[in-house]
Design a protein around this motif. Structure first.
Motif, short mmCIF file in Angstrom:
data_model
loop_
_atom_site.label_atom_id
_atom_site.label_comp_id
_atom_site.label_asym_id
_atom_site.label_seq_id
_atom_site.Cartn_x
_atom_site.Cartn_y
_atom_site.Cartn_z
N LEU A 212 0.74 -1.21 -0.12
CA LEU A 212 0.10 -0.08 0.08
C LEU A 212 0.90 1.29 0.05
CD1 LEU A 212 -2.69 -0.51 2.81
CD2 LEU A 212 -3.12 -0.62 0.28
N PRO A 213 0.59 2.14 -1.04
CA PRO A 213 1.18 3.53 -0.71
C PRO A 213 0.80 4.31 0.66
CG PRO A 213 -0.02 3.42 -2.94
CD PRO A 213 -0.26 2.09 -2.16
N ASP A 214 1.83 5.19 0.93
CA ASP A 214 1.67 5.72 2.31
C ASP A 214 0.20 6.37 2.53
OD1 ASP A 214 4.01 4.98 2.81
OD2 ASP A 214 5.14 6.92 2.58
N ASP A 215 -0.36 6.83 1.48
CA ASP A 215 -1.60 7.39 1.71
C ASP A 215 -2.89 6.93 1.27
OD1 ASP A 215 -0.95 7.74 -0.88
OD2 ASP A 215 -1.71 9.72 -1.32
N TRP A 216 -2.79 5.48 1.13
CA TRP A 216 -3.59 4.36 1.03
C TRP A 216 -4.28 3.87 2.26
CZ3 TRP A 216 -5.21 1.31 -3.41
CH2 TRP A 216 -5.11 2.08 -4.87
N ARG A 217 -5.58 3.26 2.19
CA ARG A 217 -6.05 2.38 3.32
C ARG A 217 -6.47 1.16 2.61
NH1 ARG A 217 -10.80 5.44 6.05
NH2 ARG A 217 -11.06 6.48 3.90
N VAL A 218 -6.33 0.03 3.46
CA VAL A 218 -6.93 -1.25 3.07
C VAL A 218 -8.31 -1.30 3.60
CG1 VAL A 218 -5.29 -2.58 4.21
CG2 VAL A 218 -6.62 -3.34 2.32
N PHE A 219 -9.37 -1.68 3.09
CA PHE A 219 -10.54 -1.98 3.82
C PHE A 219 -10.83 -3.42 3.82
CE2 PHE A 219 -12.31 2.14 1.73
CZ PHE A 219 -11.16 2.89 2.41
N ILE A 220 -11.16 -4.01 4.93
CA ILE A 220 -11.55 -5.42 5.29
C ILE A 220 -13.15 -5.58 5.34
CG2 ILE A 220 -11.17 -7.45 6.81
CD1 ILE A 220 -8.49 -6.39 7.71
N GLU A 221 -13.42 -6.33 4.44
CA GLU A 221 -14.97 -6.40 4.53
C GLU A 221 -15.48 -7.73 5.09
OE1 GLU A 221 -16.67 -5.85 0.52
OE2 GLU A 221 -18.69 -6.29 1.32
N HIS A 222 -16.08 -7.85 6.08
CA HIS A 222 -16.59 -9.03 6.56
C HIS A 222 -17.76 -9.42 5.86
CE1 HIS A 222 -18.43 -5.98 9.17
NE2 HIS A 222 -19.33 -6.84 9.35
N LYS A 223 -18.19 -10.72 6.13
CA LYS A 223 -19.41 -11.05 5.55
C LYS A 223 -20.00 -12.34 6.27
CE LYS A 223 -21.82 -12.67 1.40
NZ LYS A 223 -22.25 -12.38 -0.07
N LEU A 224 -21.24 -12.47 6.88
CA LEU A 224 -21.65 -13.55 7.66
C LEU A 224 -21.39 -14.90 7.02
CD1 LEU A 224 -23.10 -14.61 10.49
CD2 LEU A 224 -25.28 -14.04 9.26
N TYR A 225 -22.00 -14.98 5.78
CA TYR A 225 -22.04 -16.44 5.02
C TYR A 225 -22.09 -15.79 3.53
CZ TYR A 225 -26.81 -16.12 4.06
OH TYR A 225 -28.11 -15.65 3.39
N GLU A 226 -21.95 -16.84 2.89
CA GLU A 226 -22.36 -16.93 1.49
C GLU A 226 -21.06 -16.40 0.65
OE1 GLU A 226 -24.90 -14.17 -0.32
OE2 GLU A 226 -25.49 -15.51 -1.94
N PRO A 227 -20.44 -17.10 -0.22
CA PRO A 227 -20.70 -18.40 -0.63
C PRO A 227 -20.48 -19.52 0.27
CG PRO A 227 -18.69 -17.78 -1.51
CD PRO A 227 -18.85 -16.62 -0.97
#
Ligand code: RM4
Ligand code: MN
Ligand code: MN
Length: 432
Positions: A212-227
């Motif tokens: 990641l570049p310094d001025d970037w963020r990484v977004f972690i996306e959760h999800k209960l189920y599926e697939p």
């Protein structure tokens, strides 16, 4: 290059003339009402104008279910046509100036050219999205049994590299964030070792984080189920929060409204993430049962308002590390995607403006005095105020349509696109 049909400003202005007198009357009336409550309507209109949400590139094509997809007329056949549709949405509602791209569904051959094209339409790029939840043509190893958490190191490496490629493309497009949602999980008890898979996830994410570049963020996306129908590796906000904390300050947690068990108090999850400085942003949509990806505000508008109540509260109190990215993530199976996305953006604006109407001092006093009914009534007063004239005025002043749906339909855009874009056999992008 741009010889295709577009809705132009003078058409919008001409259509607006029909509705302007009524809008002025309603706006004036609402302004008087609000003044009695100590609220200046012009402030609300400024707030409405400041609200922006990104449109998903995968949302402008017709979506589908596990069973079928029913393509609509004039669907965009590639990323350039998708951007044209995104620009149309923004032209009418003036609240969606950015696009969130899904790779490889909408992988540009030449990112710089795509960026220029987008800019010529008044568009920029929001968060990138990787896709390791399906196999892509030419790919060496399969994601059938997982990607970033797969037991085989080579599969994990391939998935990490794909995410790095997304970041590389995003840099050229002017994006500042990368969203990771994986379908990894198990369909049967015993299929996966819960702790080992999560360890592998964090290990893979560390590699992505490094890119990641310094001025970037990484977004972690959760999800209960599926697939995965029995267990999902990143299944809830707690797991997401743990991972984000392990990774560092550039990692935050993304809340997709459709990714929770029914009846879960999402506004409270939002408040928790704000408090911990880990709220990345949102994938807005609505649902009745699961990850239905229905239009924002169509099923639970009060929930949407309560979420914005938390967001505005954080904004007004200057919460630390609070810079949420707002994105739509919807699947339009039976509606014209442009119409759905326009109205969804408006629903978000409505919730945002209504949240600004909450009498915060009154609410705090009610809370301190343990006056439950007054606290509820305070929120309900804001939620039941019809702020439509505020949003319409904000749009019109910015050059958009007073009635976006009516103007869109009057323009004949979809019919024109049906002529310009003869259907192709299979459209690779979109949710099917
Ligand atoms: C997932 C999740 C992701 C989206 C895919 C298409 O359920 O919401 O954000 O990229 O669907
Ligand atoms: Mn999502
Ligand atoms: Mn989803």
């Amino acid at each position: 290059m741009n010889t295709t049909f577009a809705i132009n400003d003078s058409f919008i202005a001409e259509q607006n003339r029909k509705a302007k007198a009524w809008l002025d009357e309603d706006y004036e009336h609402l302004g008087r009402q609000l003044r009695r409550r100590g609220v200046e309507i012009e402030d609300l209109t400024d707030q409405a104008q400041s609200f922006k949400v990104a449109v998903p590139s995968w949302g402008v094509g017709t979506g589908g279910t596990r069973f079928a997809r029913f393509p609509g007329p004039g669907e965009p056949r590639g990323v350039y046509e998708k951007l044209e549709d995104c620009a149309t949405i923004n032209r009418l509602v003036r609240a969606t100036p950015t696009v969130s791209l899904h790779i490889p569904w909408d992988k540009p051959e030449d990112p710089s050219e795509l960026r220029e094209f987008a800019a010529s339409l008044g568009l920029g790029f929001d968060a990138m999205n990787s896709n390791t939840f399906q196999d892509h043509p030419g790919q060496k190893l399969s994601y059938k049994f997982g990607s970033l958490t797969h037991p085989d190191h080579a599969v994990r490496e391939q998935a990490v590299e794909h995410n790095m490629e997304c970041i590389e493309i995003g840099k050229k497009l002017g994006s500042k964030a990368h969203t990771v949602w994986i379908g990894d999980g198990g369909n049967f008890p015993g299929q996966q070792h819960f702790r080992r898979t999560l360890e592998r996830y964090i290990e893979s994410l560390r590699e992505i984080y490094k890119a990641l570049p310094d001025d970037w963020r990484v977004f972690i996306e959760h999800k209960l189920y599926e697939p995965a129908f029995y267990s999902t590796v990143i299944n809830d906000w707690g797991t997401s929060y743990y991972c984000a904390t392990q990774l560092g300050p550039k990692a935050q947690c993304l809340v997709d409204l459709g990714h929770h068990a029914p009846n879960v108090n999402i506004e409270m999850i939002v408040a928790r993430l704000i408090q911990f400085g880990k709220l990345a942003g949102f994938h807005f949509n609505d649902s009745k049962y699961g990850d239905d990806d229905l239009d924002a505000g169509s099923i639970k508008p009060f929930q949407l308002f309560l979420i914005f109540n938390e967001l505005v509260d954080a904004e007004l109190s200057g919460a630390a590390d609070f810079n949420p990215a707002y994105m739509l993530d919807q699947s339009h199976n039976v509606t014209d995607p442009i119409e759905s996305l326009m109205l969804s953006a408006v629903e978000l604006q409505r919730a945002y403006v209504q949240a600004h109407l909450v009498d915060r001092a009154g609410l705090e006093a009610a809370q301190e005095q343990c006056d439950a009914i007054r606290a509820l009534a305070t929120l309900k007063q804001a939620f039941t105020t019809d702020v439509a004239p505020v949003i319409a005025m904000a749009r019109q002043r910015a050059g958009g349509a007073i009635d976006p749906l009516a103007v869109y339909r009057a323009s004949g855009y979809r019919q024109r696109k049906a002529e310009e874009r003869p259907a192709v056999l299979s459209i690779s992008a979109g949710i099917v």
